[in-house]
Design an enzyme around this catalytic site. Structure first.
Site, PDB file in Angstrom:
ATOM      1  N   ARG A  50       3.312  15.926 -11.447  1.00  0.00           N
ATOM      2  CA  ARG A  50       2.068  15.760 -10.679  1.00  0.00           C
ATOM      3  C   ARG A  50       1.351  14.490 -11.112  1.00  0.00           C
ATOM      4  O   ARG A  50       0.682  13.840 -10.308  1.00  0.00           O
ATOM      5  CB  ARG A  50       1.155  16.978 -10.864  1.00  0.00           C
ATOM      6  CG  ARG A  50      -0.233  16.799 -10.228  1.00  0.00           C
ATOM      7  CD  ARG A  50      -0.979  18.094 -10.071  1.00  0.00           C
ATOM      8  NE  ARG A  50      -0.977  18.902 -11.275  1.00  0.00           N
ATOM      9  CZ  ARG A  50      -1.788  18.702 -12.325  1.00  0.00           C
ATOM     10  NH1 ARG A  50      -2.645  17.696 -12.331  1.00  0.00           N
ATOM     11  NH2 ARG A  50      -1.738  19.505 -13.365  1.00  0.00           N
ATOM     12  N   TYR A 102      -7.198   6.082  14.054  1.00  0.00           N
ATOM     13  CA  TYR A 102      -6.249   7.177  14.240  1.00  0.00           C
ATOM     14  C   TYR A 102      -7.017   8.501  14.326  1.00  0.00           C
ATOM     15  O   TYR A 102      -7.948   8.747  13.559  1.00  0.00           O
ATOM     16  CB  TYR A 102      -5.268   7.193  13.069  1.00  0.00           C
ATOM     17  CG  TYR A 102      -4.445   8.452  12.957  1.00  0.00           C
ATOM     18  CD1 TYR A 102      -3.656   8.890  14.021  1.00  0.00           C
ATOM     19  CD2 TYR A 102      -4.456   9.206  11.796  1.00  0.00           C
ATOM     20  CE1 TYR A 102      -2.911  10.052  13.924  1.00  0.00           C
ATOM     21  CE2 TYR A 102      -3.706  10.367  11.688  1.00  0.00           C
ATOM     22  CZ  TYR A 102      -2.934  10.786  12.756  1.00  0.00           C
ATOM     23  OH  TYR A 102      -2.201  11.937  12.654  1.00  0.00           O
ATOM     24  N   ASP A 173      -6.661   0.011   6.658  1.00  0.00           N
ATOM     25  CA  ASP A 173      -5.420   0.711   6.985  1.00  0.00           C
ATOM     26  C   ASP A 173      -4.453  -0.331   7.547  1.00  0.00           C
ATOM     27  O   ASP A 173      -4.671  -0.880   8.618  1.00  0.00           O
ATOM     28  CB  ASP A 173      -5.699   1.815   8.004  1.00  0.00           C
ATOM     29  CG  ASP A 173      -4.479   2.681   8.282  1.00  0.00           C
ATOM     30  OD1 ASP A 173      -3.347   2.154   8.225  1.00  0.00           O
ATOM     31  OD2 ASP A 173      -4.641   3.879   8.587  1.00  0.00           O
ATOM     32  N   LYS A 198       5.589   5.770   8.312  1.00  0.00           N
ATOM     33  CA  LYS A 198       5.821   4.875   9.430  1.00  0.00           C
ATOM     34  C   LYS A 198       6.754   3.718   9.051  1.00  0.00           C
ATOM     35  O   LYS A 198       7.914   3.943   8.734  1.00  0.00           O
ATOM     36  CB  LYS A 198       4.487   4.398   9.980  1.00  0.00           C
ATOM     37  CG  LYS A 198       3.449   5.514  10.212  1.00  0.00           C
ATOM     38  CD  LYS A 198       3.945   6.636  11.098  1.00  0.00           C
ATOM     39  CE  LYS A 198       2.860   7.581  11.592  1.00  0.00           C
ATOM     40  NZ  LYS A 198       2.209   8.398  10.571  1.00  0.00           N
TER      41      LYS A 198
END
Length: 386
Positions: A50, A102, A173, A198
């Site tokens: 983690r 988005y 972004d 993406k």
């Protein structure tokens, strides 16, 4: 000597991982949850996946190198990265965002961040002066460029200068252009966000997200949030993104070449009312993109003459799938009003230009002639009797 971008996609900044002694060309997948300690007070540098894992660390090193950042953090999705980013802020803090974002980001801000006391101003950063919206409690400006889905281009350098004057963060972004075509940190941004699902991954086979920063202090804050909220990318998914990044330059170039050909076709198609693409000369988006990026990317949005035609195209393409997402080797056709922006109020969609006639193409690396023919046959068949 500074390494070339293509070389960095494969090796990052060249930092060697000392724990790997086999000579494996493909970086190993350290599929482990925990790591043994040699003794009390001693560590191999790894404790628990983690917090840190060698495969994820290699990926983060590569992405930081590509963006020119001091650190990159790999998350389980782009929205996991955005959610962790919001933990930098406190109740009463104010963030200025562009109005065209988005839909998942808008949903997070409206349903979660506002509940947590964070305040937002949504403005058109392509047309409005941001400065009058800055308050005493403003902590950041957050934008996409180009925007999703309307392909608006925002001047990063100008916003960075404004943010610096007021001592606030500029967050960009960079999903649509990737670091291959655009590097916001070199233009003055403080934090870059990616949906690694993406273009970085590039194969539509896994989810990932990234935050990259140029500031050591911000890195320290994000690392604390990262280990606390537990949304780090798993080792196998880290390896998949590492593998995808190796071909990022060739994919981006080929997809852009295809996109330009499709834009030319769509621009001459009488059933298409408007094409939105930053690579169209004579537009404001084109001029700004030329100044701050080395390419225009492969995302294309277009508006057809009717809702019926839009629906017909979505069900009639034979090669191009009607699917959400973008940035893979496969070309995808998306309907923003019912997919990416379904949770955005209709009045906001319409204000941003998202109508039931608007389609978004993520152009892949297929033969461009096949893609154009597929779009053409879908449109032509609408005029034939059923």
């Amino acid at each position: 000597m500074e390494r070339g971008f293509e070389t960095k996609c494969i090796y990052g900044d060249g930092t060697k991982f000392e724990g790997e002694q086999t000579g494996s060309i493909s970086f190993p997948i350290y599929q482990t949850a925990t790591f043994a300690h040699p003794a009390v007070g001693q560590s191999t540098g790894y404790d628990y996946s983690r917090m840190q894992n060698p495969t994820r660390q290699q990926l983060e090193q590569v992405v930081a190198s590509l963006e020119g950042g001091v650190d990159a953090l790999a998350f389980s999705s782009g929205m996991a990265a955005m959610t962790a980013l919001m933990e930098l802020f406190h109740p009463g803090d104010h963030i200025i965002t562009d109005s065209d974002l988005y839909g998942g980001s808008i949903r997070l801000f409206r349903s979660v961040s506002r509940k947590n006391g964070i305040l937002f101003s949504h403005i058109d950063c392509t047309a409005e002066n941001v400065e009058p919206y800055i308050r005493e409690n403003t902590r950041a400006i957050l934008i996409e460029t180009p925007t999703n889905p309307m392909m608006n281009v925002i001047d990063i350098r100008t916003l960075a200068e404004t943010a610096r004057r007021h001592g606030i963060l500029l967050i960009v972004d960079n999903t649509f252009l990737s670091p291959y075509f655009q590097k916001p940190l070199t233009l003055g941004a403080d934090i870059v966000l990616h949906s690694g699902t993406k273009f970085l991954g590039g194969h539509n086979d896994t989810l990932a997200g990234f935050l990259v920063t140029a500031q050591a202090e911000v890195s320290e804050q994000l690392r604390f949030i990262f280990k606390t909220v537990g949304s780090g990318l798993a080792p196998f998914d880290s390896w998949l993104i590492l593998r995808g990044i190796k071909t990022l330059p060739v994919r981006m170039e080929r997809a852009q070449e295809n996109a330009k050909a499709i834009v030319e076709y769509l621009s001459g198609e009488h059933r298409v009312r408007k094409v939105y693409y930053p690579g169209i000369p004579g537009t404001r988006a084109y001029e700004i993109c030329r100044r701050q990026a080395s390419g225009f990317g492969s995302m294309v949005t277009f508006e057809v003459e009717s809702q019926k035609l839009a629906h017909h195209i979505l069900k009639s393409t034979r090669l191009i799938p009607f699917a959400e997402s973008l940035g893979g080797v496969e070309t995808l056709l998306t309907y923003p009003t019912t997919q990416t922006h379904a949770d955005v109020p209709v009045e906001i969609q319409q204000k941003n230009g998202i109508t039931d006639r608007v389609l978004r193409l993520s152009v892949g690396i297929e033969a461009k002639e096949d893609l154009i023919q597929d779009l053409k046959q879908a449109m032509d068949s609408f005029e034939k009797p059923f």
